[in-house]
Design a protein around this motif. Structure first.
Motif, PDB file in Angstrom:
ATOM      1  N   ASN A 224     -12.138  -1.195   4.874  1.00  0.00           N
ATOM      2  CA  ASN A 224     -13.766  -1.267   4.356  1.00  0.00           C
ATOM      3  C   ASN A 224     -13.756  -0.762   3.120  1.00  0.00           C
ATOM      4  O   ASN A 224     -14.896  -0.937   2.436  1.00  0.00           O
ATOM      5  CB  ASN A 224     -14.621  -0.598   5.317  1.00  0.00           C
ATOM      6  N   GLU A 225     -12.894  -0.770   2.160  1.00  0.00           N
ATOM      7  CA  GLU A 225     -12.776  -0.417   0.740  1.00  0.00           C
ATOM      8  C   GLU A 225     -12.962  -1.636  -0.234  1.00  0.00           C
ATOM      9  O   GLU A 225     -12.471  -2.561   0.186  1.00  0.00           O
ATOM     10  CB  GLU A 225     -11.608   0.556   0.425  1.00  0.00           C
ATOM     11  N   ASP A 226     -13.642  -1.364  -1.220  1.00  0.00           N
ATOM     12  CA  ASP A 226     -13.963  -2.558  -2.207  1.00  0.00           C
ATOM     13  C   ASP A 226     -12.616  -2.653  -2.929  1.00  0.00           C
ATOM     14  O   ASP A 226     -12.553  -2.312  -4.342  1.00  0.00           O
ATOM     15  CB  ASP A 226     -14.987  -1.915  -3.105  1.00  0.00           C
ATOM     16  N   VAL A 227     -11.640  -3.211  -2.375  1.00  0.00           N
ATOM     17  CA  VAL A 227     -10.362  -3.453  -3.304  1.00  0.00           C
ATOM     18  C   VAL A 227      -9.890  -4.926  -3.011  1.00  0.00           C
ATOM     19  O   VAL A 227     -10.228  -5.339  -1.699  1.00  0.00           O
ATOM     20  CB  VAL A 227      -9.306  -2.740  -2.838  1.00  0.00           C
ATOM     21  N   ASP A 228      -9.538  -5.820  -3.323  1.00  0.00           N
ATOM     22  CA  ASP A 228      -8.938  -7.212  -3.263  1.00  0.00           C
ATOM     23  C   ASP A 228      -7.506  -7.184  -2.894  1.00  0.00           C
ATOM     24  O   ASP A 228      -7.164  -8.097  -1.944  1.00  0.00           O
ATOM     25  CB  ASP A 228      -8.759  -8.118  -4.642  1.00  0.00           C
ATOM     26  N   GLU A 229      -6.731  -6.108  -3.273  1.00  0.00           N
ATOM     27  CA  GLU A 229      -5.355  -6.206  -3.083  1.00  0.00           C
ATOM     28  C   GLU A 229      -4.909  -4.815  -2.748  1.00  0.00           C
ATOM     29  O   GLU A 229      -5.259  -3.910  -3.418  1.00  0.00           O
ATOM     30  CB  GLU A 229      -4.571  -6.893  -4.406  1.00  0.00           C
ATOM     31  N   VAL A 230      -4.006  -4.970  -1.768  1.00  0.00           N
ATOM     32  CA  VAL A 230      -3.239  -3.575  -1.169  1.00  0.00           C
ATOM     33  C   VAL A 230      -1.886  -3.735  -1.401  1.00  0.00           C
ATOM     34  O   VAL A 230      -1.202  -4.637  -0.659  1.00  0.00           O
ATOM     35  CB  VAL A 230      -3.555  -3.159   0.138  1.00  0.00           C
ATOM     36  N   ILE A 231      -1.089  -2.798  -2.234  1.00  0.00           N
ATOM     37  CA  ILE A 231       0.051  -2.885  -2.189  1.00  0.00           C
ATOM     38  C   ILE A 231       1.033  -1.742  -1.448  1.00  0.00           C
ATOM     39  O   ILE A 231       0.592  -0.428  -1.717  1.00  0.00           O
ATOM     40  CB  ILE A 231       0.650  -2.799  -3.803  1.00  0.00           C
ATOM     41  N   ILE A 232       1.486  -2.058  -0.548  1.00  0.00           N
ATOM     42  CA  ILE A 232       2.010  -1.146   0.391  1.00  0.00           C
ATOM     43  C   ILE A 232       3.667  -0.819   0.124  1.00  0.00           C
ATOM     44  O   ILE A 232       4.406  -1.759   0.164  1.00  0.00           O
ATOM     45  CB  ILE A 232       2.012  -1.323   2.130  1.00  0.00           C
ATOM     46  N   ILE A 233       4.015   0.290  -0.118  1.00  0.00           N
ATOM     47  CA  ILE A 233       5.321   0.640  -0.276  1.00  0.00           C
ATOM     48  C   ILE A 233       5.800   1.688   0.762  1.00  0.00           C
ATOM     49  O   ILE A 233       5.234   2.923   0.680  1.00  0.00           O
ATOM     50  CB  ILE A 233       5.848   1.408  -1.865  1.00  0.00           C
ATOM     51  N   ALA A 234       6.545   1.106   1.721  1.00  0.00           N
ATOM     52  CA  ALA A 234       6.884   1.938   2.882  1.00  0.00           C
ATOM     53  C   ALA A 234       8.139   2.340   3.252  1.00  0.00           C
ATOM     54  O   ALA A 234       8.732   1.383   3.966  1.00  0.00           O
ATOM     55  CB  ALA A 234       6.157   1.184   4.009  1.00  0.00           C
ATOM     56  N   PRO A 235       8.762   3.244   2.759  1.00  0.00           N
ATOM     57  CA  PRO A 235      10.161   3.685   2.822  1.00  0.00           C
ATOM     58  C   PRO A 235      10.523   3.864   4.350  1.00  0.00           C
ATOM     59  O   PRO A 235      11.768   3.429   4.759  1.00  0.00           O
ATOM     60  CB  PRO A 235      10.255   5.022   2.126  1.00  0.00           C
ATOM     61  N   MET A 236       9.681   4.009   5.289  1.00  0.00           N
ATOM     62  CA  MET A 236       9.931   4.266   6.781  1.00  0.00           C
ATOM     63  C   MET A 236       9.720   3.180   7.595  1.00  0.00           C
ATOM     64  O   MET A 236       9.946   3.066   8.857  1.00  0.00           O
ATOM     65  CB  MET A 236       9.400   5.619   7.251  1.00  0.00           C
ATOM     66  N   ALA A 237       9.522   2.102   7.049  1.00  0.00           N
ATOM     67  CA  ALA A 237       9.230   0.920   7.760  1.00  0.00           C
ATOM     68  C   ALA A 237      10.450  -0.192   7.108  1.00  0.00           C
ATOM     69  O   ALA A 237      10.794  -0.184   6.197  1.00  0.00           O
ATOM     70  CB  ALA A 237       7.872  -0.030   7.526  1.00  0.00           C
ATOM     71  N   SER A 238      10.783  -1.051   8.058  1.00  0.00           N
ATOM     72  CA  SER A 238      11.596  -1.921   7.659  1.00  0.00           C
ATOM     73  C   SER A 238      11.845  -3.272   8.615  1.00  0.00           C
ATOM     74  O   SER A 238      12.110  -3.132   9.960  1.00  0.00           O
ATOM     75  CB  SER A 238      13.302  -1.571   7.562  1.00  0.00           C
ATOM     76  N   ARG A 239      11.422  -4.527   8.416  1.00  0.00           N
ATOM     77  CA  ARG A 239      11.908  -5.523   9.020  1.00  0.00           C
ATOM     78  C   ARG A 239      12.849  -6.235   9.081  1.00  0.00           C
ATOM     79  O   ARG A 239      13.371  -7.015   9.989  1.00  0.00           O
ATOM     80  CB  ARG A 239      10.637  -6.700   8.658  1.00  0.00           C
ATOM     81  N   TRP A 240      13.843  -5.735   8.239  1.00  0.00           N
ATOM     82  CA  TRP A 240      15.212  -5.891   8.239  1.00  0.00           C
ATOM     83  C   TRP A 240      16.334  -4.759   8.419  1.00  0.00           C
ATOM     84  O   TRP A 240      16.895  -4.555   7.103  1.00  0.00           O
ATOM     85  CB  TRP A 240      15.478  -6.846   6.901  1.00  0.00           C
TER      86      TRP A 240
END
Length: 322
Positions: A224-240
């Motif tokens: 709900n924040e007034d931002v257009d774009e979110v850059i997520i850098i997530a070292p503890m996630a991985s789809r590969w």
């Protein structure tokens, strides 16, 4: 063309995750022609809180890269060999980090992983290195927002911690009172209070643990924040993630699988709210460099060197998929 309003989310990941995140930030900066310190909102969890606090306090990305390369530093000095503790944490206290969390897990109010973190013993890692690091960059432990006056746009810095009794996430820095009531270094230590490794932190009568025990990123708080774009850098996630290999790596992959599902949900919530999401996470080569012990400072340089090779392609793919 105006830049979109951007939020930067820096997730948990300990020593290895921090090194990888700095390489990823460098790739993001180059490919978007953008300074991460210019984010309208920064959300940091655990080691991501350390990086977010440094960037928001004026430590340049170039200096963070130089620190990873063990080059001479001026002003803010980060000793990677000692400031983050050793390969294994000191012997913990014989006291649970947050037993109420385990009860909540039994009642299915929180995840099993969160509940298990609650019954890990209280860590005893010396956090003075982190305190010195943040204080050296933050003009006497002041929040960077509080230093901005006049017509300047106030950048927001949220450092994620978890209440050890209720499992509620607290974005320290989201409320204006935090600037005067919570020293910045204390907020960073609360966000980095890894159960079994680092001590819990008391803030205003409540005990807080590492924000990563509930979410590795807490990107959903931006819906709900007034931002257009979110850059997520997530070292503890991985789809590969690739193959796990050893028994220890299998345990690490199990935890990572659960955290990846959380980031999946948070990304879906952001997209449903109309945000553009650039999601960046380690690939199989990165995870081989990480190993199972993300605390081990001896692996940091190898993780960083590997990430310098892998993250340009990873970031390019993430931008194309956004």
């Amino acid at each position: 063309m105006n830049q979109p309003k951007r939020a930067l989310v820096l997730g948990c990941g300990a020593v290895a995750g921090g090194a990888w995140s700095i390489a990823a930030l460098q790739a993001v900066s180059k490919q978007l022609n953008w300074n991460p310190a210019d984010a309208d909102i920064m959300v940091g969890t655990s080691v991501g809180a350390v990086l977010a606090a440094l960037l928001a306090s004026g430590v340049s990305l170039e200096r963070l890269v130089a620190a990873q390369n063990n080059e001479p530093q001026h002003g803010c000095y980060w000793n990677h060999a000692t400031d983050s503790g050793g390969k294994l944490p000191p012997w913990p206290q014989w006291k649970f980090s947050g037993p109420a969390l385990f009860k909540k897990a039994l009642n299915r109010e929180v995840s099993l992983l969160t509940g298990l973190c609650g019954i890990l013993p209280r860590g005893r890692t010396d956090m003075s290195g982190f305190v010195r690091l943040i204080q050296s960059a933050s003009a006497g432990d002041a929040w960077p927002q509080a230093l901005q006056t006049g017509q300047q746009t106030q950048k927001k810095l949220w450092l994620m911690a978890v209440d050890a009794k209720t499992a509620a996430r607290r974005a320290i820095g989201r409320q204006a009172d935090d600037f005067t009531q919570v020293p910045l270094s204390r907020a960073v230590c609360a966000s980095y209070a890894v159960p079994g490794c680092c001590p819990p932190v008391n803030i205003q009568g409540n005990t807080y643990l590492d924000g990563g025990i509930v979410s590795p990123a807490s990107a959903d708080l931006l819906v709900n924040e007034d931002v257009d774009e979110v850059i997520i850098i997530a070292p503890m996630a991985s789809r590969w993630p690739g193959k796990s290999g050893s028994v220890f790596n299998t345990v690490e992959r199990y935890a990572r699988k659960g955290m990846t599902r959380i980031v999946d949900r948070e990304e879906a919530m952001l997209r449903a709210a109309g945000k553009r999401v650039i999601r960046i996470e380690p690939n199989e080569d990165d995870l081989q460099a990480f190993g199972w012990n993300l605390l081990d400072p001896a692996r940091r340089q190898g993780v960083f060197d590997t990430a310098l090779l892998t993250t340009p392609a990873t970031v390019a793919q993430a931008i194309a998929m956004a």
